[in-house]
Write a protein that holds these residues in place. Structure first.
Motif, PDB file in Angstrom:
ATOM      1  N   LYS A 130       9.455   3.034  -0.402  1.00  0.00           N
ATOM      2  CA  LYS A 130       9.253   1.588  -0.405  1.00  0.00           C
ATOM      3  C   LYS A 130       9.249   1.044  -1.827  1.00  0.00           C
ATOM      4  O   LYS A 130       9.616  -0.115  -2.059  1.00  0.00           O
TER       5      LYS A 130
ATOM      6  N   HIS B 125      -5.445   5.339   8.390  1.00  0.00           N
ATOM      7  CA  HIS B 125      -5.592   5.221   6.932  1.00  0.00           C
ATOM      8  C   HIS B 125      -7.062   5.209   6.519  1.00  0.00           C
ATOM      9  O   HIS B 125      -7.390   5.549   5.378  1.00  0.00           O
TER      10      HIS B 125
ATOM     11  N   TYR C 140       0.855  -1.188   0.000  1.00  0.00           N
ATOM     12  CA  TYR C 140       0.000   0.000   0.000  1.00  0.00           C
ATOM     13  C   TYR C 140       0.886   1.230   0.000  1.00  0.00           C
ATOM     14  O   TYR C 140       2.088   1.168   0.296  1.00  0.00           O
ATOM     15  N   LEU C 141       0.260   2.342  -0.339  1.00  0.00           N
ATOM     16  CA  LEU C 141       0.937   3.633  -0.293  1.00  0.00           C
ATOM     17  C   LEU C 141       0.073   4.594   0.496  1.00  0.00           C
ATOM     18  O   LEU C 141      -1.122   4.742   0.219  1.00  0.00           O
ATOM     19  N   LEU C 142       0.652   5.228   1.508  1.00  0.00           N
ATOM     20  CA  LEU C 142      -0.021   6.267   2.279  1.00  0.00           C
ATOM     21  C   LEU C 142       0.614   7.617   1.955  1.00  0.00           C
ATOM     22  O   LEU C 142       1.824   7.706   1.745  1.00  0.00           O
TER      23      LEU C 142
ATOM     24  N   LEU D  64       4.576  11.433   6.056  1.00  0.00           N
ATOM     25  CA  LEU D  64       4.452  10.035   5.622  1.00  0.00           C
ATOM     26  C   LEU D  64       4.952   9.783   4.211  1.00  0.00           C
ATOM     27  O   LEU D  64       5.566   8.744   3.937  1.00  0.00           O
ATOM     28  N   THR D  65       4.653  10.698   3.299  1.00  0.00           N
ATOM     29  CA  THR D  65       4.729  10.397   1.875  1.00  0.00           C
ATOM     30  C   THR D  65       6.123   9.972   1.435  1.00  0.00           C
ATOM     31  O   THR D  65       6.272   8.992   0.684  1.00  0.00           O
TER      32      THR D  65
ATOM     33  N   ASP E 158       8.735   8.481   2.912  1.00  0.00           N
ATOM     34  CA  ASP E 158       9.131   7.116   3.272  1.00  0.00           C
ATOM     35  C   ASP E 158       8.229   6.086   2.603  1.00  0.00           C
ATOM     36  O   ASP E 158       8.684   4.982   2.266  1.00  0.00           O
ATOM     37  N   GLN E 159       6.960   6.425   2.418  1.00  0.00           N
ATOM     38  CA  GLN E 159       6.056   5.502   1.753  1.00  0.00           C
ATOM     39  C   GLN E 159       6.440   5.301   0.291  1.00  0.00           C
ATOM     40  O   GLN E 159       6.443   4.177  -0.217  1.00  0.00           O
TER      41      GLN E 159
END
Length: 541
Positions: A118, A361, A104-106, A111-112, A114-115
């Motif tokens: 991934k 989320h 998933y992507l948050l 947050l953005t 580091d998300q």
């Protein structure tokens, strides 16, 4: 022919506003503040237009059509003192949640980066530069939102002089931009969102998350030229002073328009519900009032329409009173945003396979569209079959932020679904396919969140035809007209009438079919009121 009331029974107002949606209320509030006697006429039994909150299942309330807050202009909020009238907006704890087969992507504050890392460290490294450049363009648009565009009229240079000065001022503003920003501006107004994003990023999740905004209310592929602007249109908002943020109005979107209505009433506006306008009266090239379906006549110094331009000029104004070329342009004004809207009562929160436990989320905009290719296929399907077999869905669960909407322990969800054809092929009616497509939308969420279908206690379903019947959204168009270059700024809705005035004297437009376009902004209402008051002061009305 409608039977007209005798002249002695005719009521005269300074301004009659057709349509009690948010822009109509905003326009009314500004006009009343300036001392005008204003009447607002709304065909439904509640004001608010598409920004209303209603019970759709026993004990469950939700924003019926529009469903989230960002574009509502801060100046409008302040000028109408909407917080004083009860408006409270809270931010999402997470901006967006993109479920994927492999994770998933948050997206959200802190947050953005580091998300995204991934999936691609290189893409994560580009995020700051991307946001900086996009924000520079968004800031330019924010400056233009509350301005009346240069209006290109027929006539000699003297009559055109005020508009030429506007053009010069706009040109000076643009010339002051760095060259890189000018190039970005050109790209975002002319390119597809897909091409723009492909030039920045390699990984599909971040392109999907950003590219979703390019198809919201836009019946097009993310690779359709011009879709980059639609993406941009969705990023120049703010919530509680935070640019680009999205939020929820406590009590739903109706809380916004109810606050506006209370402001209007305190300023002396006469708001009438259950009043459907049948005709705009004209005499010698000027609007003089309206006729209700009941036969009642109201006369006004100004008539102001909050309707889609196709409805106003195609249904309420005698075509013989308008220039032939104008009628032709309005007939070709493009509407239809490929939107299918659902409100769902839930016994429990959904559990997504990729992130099953409840958490922040679920306060996000949950985007079911894992890639740009998925979105492009959805559009292709809709063009061919009438609706996408694997639709694009944004789900919000506002009850995670607002416990006034559902019984304790239960929830409501908004499903904002793309792509469906505004008009079905082969002459089919949406009335015959509404439930089939609604089932598909539920099944699509079920694929990503097993058990969702069993948790559904009730639902409200609005096809494009339902949105048109209920709210006057022609073809289900949430923007009152496509946000394409030929229908923006000085060309919205028609070149030569971008200043909220129409070919008929004393007939104005204040809705989303005027600059700056769709969304719950209040800006068209604000801008129209300013132009009307200019004419009042100049004794043109």
């Amino acid at each position: 022919m409608l039977a007209l009331a005798p002249k002695s029974a005719v009521e005269t107002r300074d301004a009659i506003i057709i349509g009690g949606g948010h822009n109509g209320l905003v326009c009314a509030a500004y006009l009343a503040e300036a001392g005008l006697k204003v009447t607002v006429l709304e065909q439904r039994d509640v004001v608010g237009g598409a920004a209303v909150t209603e019970e759709f299942h026993p004990g469950f309330r939700n924003s019926v059509a529009s469903y989230t807050v960002s574009l509502l202009n801060p100046k409008v909020i302040a000028d109408l003192d909407l917080h004083h009238y009860g408006l409270k907006i809270v931010e999402r704890k997470v901006s967006n949640f993109l479920p994927l087969d492999d994770g998933y992507l948050l997206a959200g504050e802190g947050l953005t980066h580091d998300q995204v890392a991934k999936f691609s460290k290189a893409d994560a490294a580009k995020l700051d530069a991307f946001n900086t450049r996009l924000d520079a363009i968004a800031d330019t648009l924010r400056q233009l939102v509350l301005e009346t565009p240069p209006n290109l009229r027929e006539g000699g240079w003297l009559s055109a002089l005020p508009e030429l000065i506007k053009v010069a001022g706009l040109g000076g503003r643009l010339s002051g931009m760095p060259m890189g920003t000018k190039r970005d501006l050109l790209d975002l107004f002319s390119k597809s969102a897909g091409d723009w994003l492909d030039g920045w990023f390699d990984s599909e999740p971040i392109k999907a998350l950003l590219g979703f905004d390019s198809v919201v209310g836009n019946y097009a592929s993310p690779y359709t030229p011009g879709s980059a602007y639609v993406l941009l249109h969705h990023v120049f908002g703010e919530v509680n002073g935070k640019k680009g943020s999205w939020g929820h109005a406590i009590g739903g979107m109706g809380a916004i328009t109810q606050a506006m209505a209370r402001c209007c009433e305190d300023r002396g506006v006469d708001i009438r519900t259950g009043c459907r306008v049948a005709e705009v009266l004209t005499d010698n090239g000027s609007a003089t009032g309206i006729v209700l379906e009941s036969g009642e006549v109201l006369h006004g110094r100004a008539v102001v329409s909050n309707l889609n331009p196709k409805l106003l000029f195609g249904s309420l104004v005698d075509n013989d009173a308008l220039p032939d070329d104008f009628n032709d342009r309005i007939a070709r004004y493009r509407c239809g945003s490929g939107t299918f809207r659902m409100n769902v009562a839930l016994s429990e929160l959904p559990r997504f396979s990729c992130l099953p436990e409840p958490g922040d989320h679920l306060t996000a905009g949950i985007i079911i569209a894992p890639s740009l290719a998925y979105m492009e296929q959805a559009y292709s399907d809709a063009r061919r079959h009438g609706w996408s077999r694997e639709p694009i869905i944004e789900m919000l669960i506002p009850s995670t932020l607002d416990d006034t909407l559902a019984p304790e322990g239960q929830h409501v969800a908004s499903l904002f679904c793309q792509h469906v054809a505004p008009v079905l092929p082969n002459g089919d009616s949406w009335d015959d396919h509404r439930d089939t497509v609604a089932d598909l939308m539920i099944d699509t969420v079920e694929k990503w969140a097993p058990g969702f279908k069993a948790s559904v206690l009730g639902r409200e379903v609005l096809s494009p035809l339902d949105l048109e019947r209920t709210f006057g959204l022609v073809g289900g168009d949430i923007f009152h007209g496509a946000l394409s270059l030929d229908q923006l700024f000085s060309a919205r809705p028609v070149l030569g009438h971008a200043d909220h005035r129409s070919p008929l004297k004393r007939l104005y437009q204040c809705g989303s079919g005027t600059h700056p376009g769709g969304g719950v902004t209040g800006a068209p209402g604000h801008n129209a009121a300013r132009e009307i008051l200019k004419d009042v002061r100049a004794r043109r009305i």
